[in-house]
Design an enzyme around this catalytic site. Structure first.
Site, PDB file in Angstrom:
ATOM      1  N   ARG A 218     -38.284 -39.022 -17.105  1.00 46.34           N
ATOM      2  CA  ARG A 218     -38.613 -39.831 -18.316  1.00 46.34           C
ATOM      3  C   ARG A 218     -40.081 -40.013 -17.954  1.00 46.34           C
ATOM      4  NH1 ARG A 218     -34.023 -42.455 -16.487  1.00 46.34           N
ATOM      5  NH2 ARG A 218     -32.091 -42.495 -18.003  1.00 46.34           N
ATOM      6  N   LYS A 242     -34.679 -46.437 -14.675  1.00 42.42           N
ATOM      7  CA  LYS A 242     -34.520 -47.955 -15.408  1.00 42.42           C
ATOM      8  C   LYS A 242     -33.626 -48.792 -14.275  1.00 42.42           C
ATOM      9  CE  LYS A 242     -33.952 -45.988 -19.970  1.00 42.42           C
ATOM     10  NZ  LYS A 242     -32.914 -45.585 -21.336  1.00 42.42           N
ATOM     11  N   HIS A 310     -38.987 -36.416 -24.186  1.00 46.43           N
ATOM     12  CA  HIS A 310     -37.458 -36.639 -24.150  1.00 46.43           C
ATOM     13  C   HIS A 310     -36.773 -35.536 -24.773  1.00 46.43           C
ATOM     14  CE1 HIS A 310     -35.230 -39.932 -22.525  1.00 46.43           C
ATOM     15  NE2 HIS A 310     -34.220 -39.519 -23.439  1.00 46.43           N
ATOM     16  N   ARG A 313     -35.986 -33.146 -21.746  1.00 40.65           N
ATOM     17  CA  ARG A 313     -34.819 -33.615 -21.067  1.00 40.65           C
ATOM     18  C   ARG A 313     -33.492 -33.262 -21.788  1.00 40.65           C
ATOM     19  NH1 ARG A 313     -33.844 -38.150 -17.674  1.00 40.65           N
ATOM     20  NH2 ARG A 313     -31.829 -39.366 -18.307  1.00 40.65           N
ATOM     21  N   HIS A 336     -27.661 -40.766 -15.430  1.00 39.11           N
ATOM     22  CA  HIS A 336     -26.774 -41.503 -16.459  1.00 39.11           C
ATOM     23  C   HIS A 336     -26.019 -42.384 -15.417  1.00 39.11           C
ATOM     24  CE1 HIS A 336     -27.645 -38.382 -20.092  1.00 39.11           C
ATOM     25  NE2 HIS A 336     -28.772 -39.281 -19.543  1.00 39.11           N
ATOM     26  N   TYR A 345     -23.954 -34.591 -24.739  1.00 41.69           N
ATOM     27  CA  TYR A 345     -24.696 -33.285 -24.764  1.00 41.69           C
ATOM     28  C   TYR A 345     -23.471 -32.028 -24.853  1.00 41.69           C
ATOM     29  CZ  TYR A 345     -28.769 -35.733 -23.224  1.00 41.69           C
ATOM     30  OH  TYR A 345     -29.989 -36.443 -23.148  1.00 41.69           O
TER      31      TYR A 345
END
Length: 366
Positions: A218, A242, A310, A313, A336, A345
Site C-alpha cells: 500500500r 494497517k 491500489h 495491488r 489480509h 478476487y
C-alpha cells in the site's frame, strides 16, 4: 525563494520597516508594488507562504495574533478528545476533523453564527446525501463513522441536547456486489518499462513502482519503509501495515536490484532512516500520496488510462490467481486479516468461472 527573500528585504528597507513588521498584509502590498512597477513574473500570495513559514519558525517574524472562532475552538476540543479518549492515529484524527469541519461549516452556521445546538437528523441526512454524490460507497461509509463520532462528542460535551448518532443513516454497499477493478500483467509491465532510470528521480520511482507491482504494498507501507526493514542476508522485507502490523515478505530479485540501484545513489545526510526520500527541498521522507503521483506519471508516459497504486495491488492478486495460486497464498502476500477479503478476487478469474458456469435455461452453452 532566495530571490523573493531579497525582494522583500529591499522593499522593507525602502518602507523604513523591520523584519518584525512583516505580515500577510504587507506581503500583499509588496507584491502589488512589484506588479505596479511593471514586473512580469510576480509570485502570488501562496508562493510567499514557504517564506513566511520559515521566517516565523526562525523567530524573525512574530506569529499572527488570530482569535479562533467558536467552531475552531470546538474542533480543537474534538481533536483533543479523539487523541486522549479514543486513542486514534494522527492520520485518522485528521480525516475525522476534516469531515467535522466541513459538516459544521455547512450545517451548523445560520446567518454567519455558529449554532451547533440547532442540529437535527435532517441536517445529517442532507450532508450525507451530498457526500454520496461525490465519493465512493466505501468513502461514504467512512463519513457515517466520522459523523457518528462527532455526534457522540457533541452530546457528551453538551453542545447538542440529543444523541444524534443514531440518526446517521447507514450507507448501502454490499460485499461481493461488484468486481474489483484490475489490469493486465502486461499493462503493469508497460508502466515499469516506461519509467526512465537515468536520473535519481526515475530510479526512485522505479523502485516504488516495482514494490507496489511485485509485492502489493500500500502507499502508506511504501512511505513507512525503513532501511532496517530490508534484511539482505535473509532476502526478506518487513512491511509495516494497517493496525501496527508487521509482516515479513520474501524479497524478489528484481525488487532487491531496484532498491540497490536507488540506495547506491547519492543520499542527503538526514536522521530519518526511511528508504524513500524526496528529491527536492525540503529533503525528507516521502508522503504516502507521492506513491499515487509516481503511478500517475508512469501511466502518462506509457499512454495508459490513469490508475491509482491500489489498482496495481489488485492486478497482482489477479495475476497470482491466474497462475494457480490459492486464496490463502494471495491473502498472505496482500496481508489480509480475513480470508473473506481475499475471496473477492476469485471473481476476477473469468476463465475459471466460465468453466463452471451453467448455460442459461433454454439456450446453448457459449
Amino acid at each position: 525563494m532566495l530571490k523573493h527573500l531579497g525582494q522583500v528585504g529591499l522593499w522593507l528597507s525602502r518602507q523604513g520597516l523591520d523584519a518584525a513588521d512583516l505580515d500577510e498584509k504587507r506581503v500583499n502590498q509588496h507584491l502589488s508594488d512589484l506588479q505596479q512597477a511593471g514586473r512580469r513574473r510576480v509570485a502570488g500570495p501562496r508562493g510567499m507562504v514557504p517564506l513566511m513559514t520559515y521566517l516565523r519558525e526562525a523567530g524573525v517574524v512574530p506569529a499572527p495574533q488570530v482569535t479562533p472562532s467558536p467552531a475552531e475552538v470546538l474542533l480543537e476540543r474534538y481533536r483533543c478528545w479523539m487523541e486522549s479518549e479514543r486513542g486514534l492515529l494522527a492520520s485518522t484524527m485528521l480525516r475525522y476533523a476534516n469531515t467535522a469541519r466541513r459538516f459544521l461549516t455547512e450545517q451548523a452556521m445560520v446567518d454567519g453564527e455558529f449554532t451547533p445546538e440547532g442540529l437535527t437528523g435532517a441536517d445529517l441526512n442532507a450532508f450525507l446525501l451530498r457526500e454520496c454524490t461525490r465519493v465512493s460507497a466505501g468513502s461514504a461509509k467512512g463519513r457515517v463513522a466520522e459523523l457518528r463520532s462527532l455526534m457522540r462528542f457533541l452530546h457528551l460535551h453538551g453542545a447538542i441536547p440529543m444523541k444524534l448518532g443514531g440518526a446517521v443513516p447507514p450507507v448501502g454497499g454490499w460485499r461481493f456486489a461488484s468486481v474489483p477493478p484490475t489490469m493486465a500483467a502486461s499493462d503493469v509491465q508497460r508502466l515499469l518499462d516506461h519509467t526512465p532510470r537515468d536520473r535519481t528521480v526515475g530510479v526512485r520511482d522505479y523502485a516504488i513502482l516495482i514494490l507496489v507491482a511485485r509485492l502489493g504494498l500500500r502507499s502508506i507501507e511504501v512511505a513507512r519503509l525503513l532501511l532496517d526493514d530490508v534484511d539482505w542476508r535473509c532476502g526478506e522485507i518487513v512491511v509495516r501495515g494497517k493496525g501496527r502490523r508487521e509482516d515479513r515478505l520474501p524479497l524478489p530479485a528484481d525488487v532487491g536490484e531496484a532498491l540497490v540501484a536507488y540506495l547506491s545513489g547519492p543520499r542527503p545526510h538526514l536522521k530519518a532512516r526511511h528508504v524513500f526520500l524526496t528529491c527536492k527541498a525540503p529533503r525528507g521522507p516521502i508522503r504516502a500520496d507521492l506513491v499515487g503521483d509516481v503511478v500517475e506519471r508512469a501511466c502518462l508516459r506509457a499512454g495508459s488510462s490513469k490508475v491509482g497504486p491500489h489498482r496495481l495491488r489488485h492486478a497482482l492478486a489477479a495475476d497470482m490467481l491466474r497462475h494457480g495460486a490459492g486464496l490463502t497464498a494471495i491473502g498472505q502476500v496482500l496481508r489480509h486479516q480475513d480470508l473473506a477479503t481475499t475471496a473477492l478476487y476469485a471473481k476476477v478469474d473469468f476463465v475459471a468461472l466460465r468453466a463452471v458456469a451453467q448455460p442459461w435455461p433454454g439456450t446453448e452453452a457459449a
